[in-house]
Design an enzyme around this catalytic site. Sequence first.
Site, mmCIF file in Angstrom:
data_model
loop_
_atom_site.group_PDB
_atom_site.id
_atom_site.type_symbol
_atom_site.label_atom_id
_atom_site.label_comp_id
_atom_site.label_asym_id
_atom_site.label_seq_id
_atom_site.Cartn_x
_atom_site.Cartn_y
_atom_site.Cartn_z
ATOM 1 C CG HIS A 1 51.385 -18.995 -11.698
ATOM 2 N ND1 HIS A 1 50.608 -18.258 -12.670
ATOM 3 C CD2 HIS A 1 50.329 -18.984 -10.615
ATOM 4 C CE1 HIS A 1 49.466 -18.102 -12.329
ATOM 5 N NE2 HIS A 1 49.245 -18.444 -11.064
HETATM 6 C C1 T46 Z 1 46.120 -17.813 -10.315
HETATM 7 C C2 T46 Z 1 45.330 -17.861 -11.530
HETATM 8 C C3 T46 Z 1 44.129 -18.844 -11.478
HETATM 9 C C4 T46 Z 1 47.465 -7.901 -10.149
HETATM 10 O O1 T46 Z 1 47.965 -6.743 -10.620
HETATM 11 N N1 T46 Z 1 46.625 -8.387 -9.143
HETATM 12 C C5 T46 Z 1 46.109 -9.520 -9.220
HETATM 13 O O2 T46 Z 1 45.701 -9.690 -7.889
HETATM 14 C C6 T46 Z 1 46.547 -10.576 -10.120
HETATM 15 C C7 T46 Z 1 45.993 -11.917 -9.773
HETATM 16 C C8 T46 Z 1 47.179 -10.184 -11.313
HETATM 17 N N2 T46 Z 1 47.480 -8.807 -11.450
HETATM 18 C C9 T46 Z 1 48.227 -8.654 -12.836
HETATM 19 C C10 T46 Z 1 49.612 -9.179 -12.918
HETATM 20 C C11 T46 Z 1 49.843 -9.262 -14.374
HETATM 21 O O3 T46 Z 1 50.262 -7.994 -14.856
HETATM 22 O O4 T46 Z 1 47.526 -9.048 -13.890
HETATM 23 C C12 T46 Z 1 48.218 -9.604 -14.631
HETATM 24 C C13 T46 Z 1 47.801 -10.850 -15.423
HETATM 25 O O5 T46 Z 1 48.213 -11.766 -14.104
HETATM 26 P P1 T46 Z 1 48.854 -13.279 -14.239
HETATM 27 O O6 T46 Z 1 49.486 -13.085 -15.680
HETATM 28 O O7 T46 Z 1 49.201 -13.511 -13.083
HETATM 29 O O8 T46 Z 1 47.351 -13.804 -14.650
HETATM 30 P P2 T46 Z 1 47.176 -15.591 -14.700
HETATM 31 O O9 T46 Z 1 45.856 -15.650 -15.430
HETATM 32 O O10 T46 Z 1 48.280 -16.329 -15.574
HETATM 33 O O11 T46 Z 1 47.127 -16.126 -13.432
HETATM 34 C C14 T46 Z 1 45.861 -15.563 -12.190
HETATM 35 C C15 T46 Z 1 46.674 -15.318 -10.989
HETATM 36 O O12 T46 Z 1 47.698 -14.613 -11.042
HETATM 37 C C16 T46 Z 1 47.157 -16.556 -10.244
HETATM 38 O O13 T46 Z 1 47.580 -16.242 -8.940
HETATM 39 O O14 T46 Z 1 46.310 -18.487 -9.848
HETATM 40 O O15 T46 Z 1 45.008 -16.567 -12.229
#
Ligand code: T46
Length: 137
Positions: A49
């Site tokens: 993303h």
């Molecule tokens: C990014 C990269 C480096 C939350 O509830 N709060 C938060 O602050 C974040 C970051 C995530 N979440 C929840 C949302 C999802 O259910 O945690 C779960 C995993 O998040 P996500 O699938 O977005 O994780 P990544 O590793 O794909 O991405 C993350 C960050 O979301 C993103 O902003 O830049 O790490």
Amino acid sequence: MEVIKYAFEPHGDDRGQLVAIEAQLDIPFEVRRVYYIYDTLAGVRRGFHAHQDLEQILVCVHGSCKIHLDNGYETAEVVLDKPHEGLYISNDMWREMYDFSPDAVLLVLASRHYDEADYIRDYEVFLKMVHDKETNQ
Ligand code: T46
């Protein structure tokens, strides 16, 4: 593509190391959120993303991982394997995180609170957005 890495100063002595990161001194924004990623299994790739309005510093405080960056024109692969080094990622940058070592802990300092509406999760939409911005400049 210019990859922006911050070298933080480790305050080492015979007790070990300590790194301090002060908002708007060591990094260019106020920190409103901290999160960290760990227990990521081998072969897993995360991210996929971009953000519209978010600055972040990624620090692999333990172990190692790699970050794929894509600004819509160029890509870069960045290794994070030092607890005193931070990768700066701002808006309009597609990112994927991969090759996590089993002991990797990826700490992220973010400029804004969590907002799902800020995410661009469709690569074609991302490309169109950055190319449209370039055309309209
Ligand atoms: C990014 C990269 C480096 C939350 O509830 N709060 C938060 O602050 C974040 C970051 C995530 N979440 C929840 C949302 C999802 O259910 O945690 C779960 C995993 O998040 P996500 O699938 O977005 O994780 P990544 O590793 O794909 O991405 C993350 C960050 O979301 C993103 O902003 O830049 O790490």
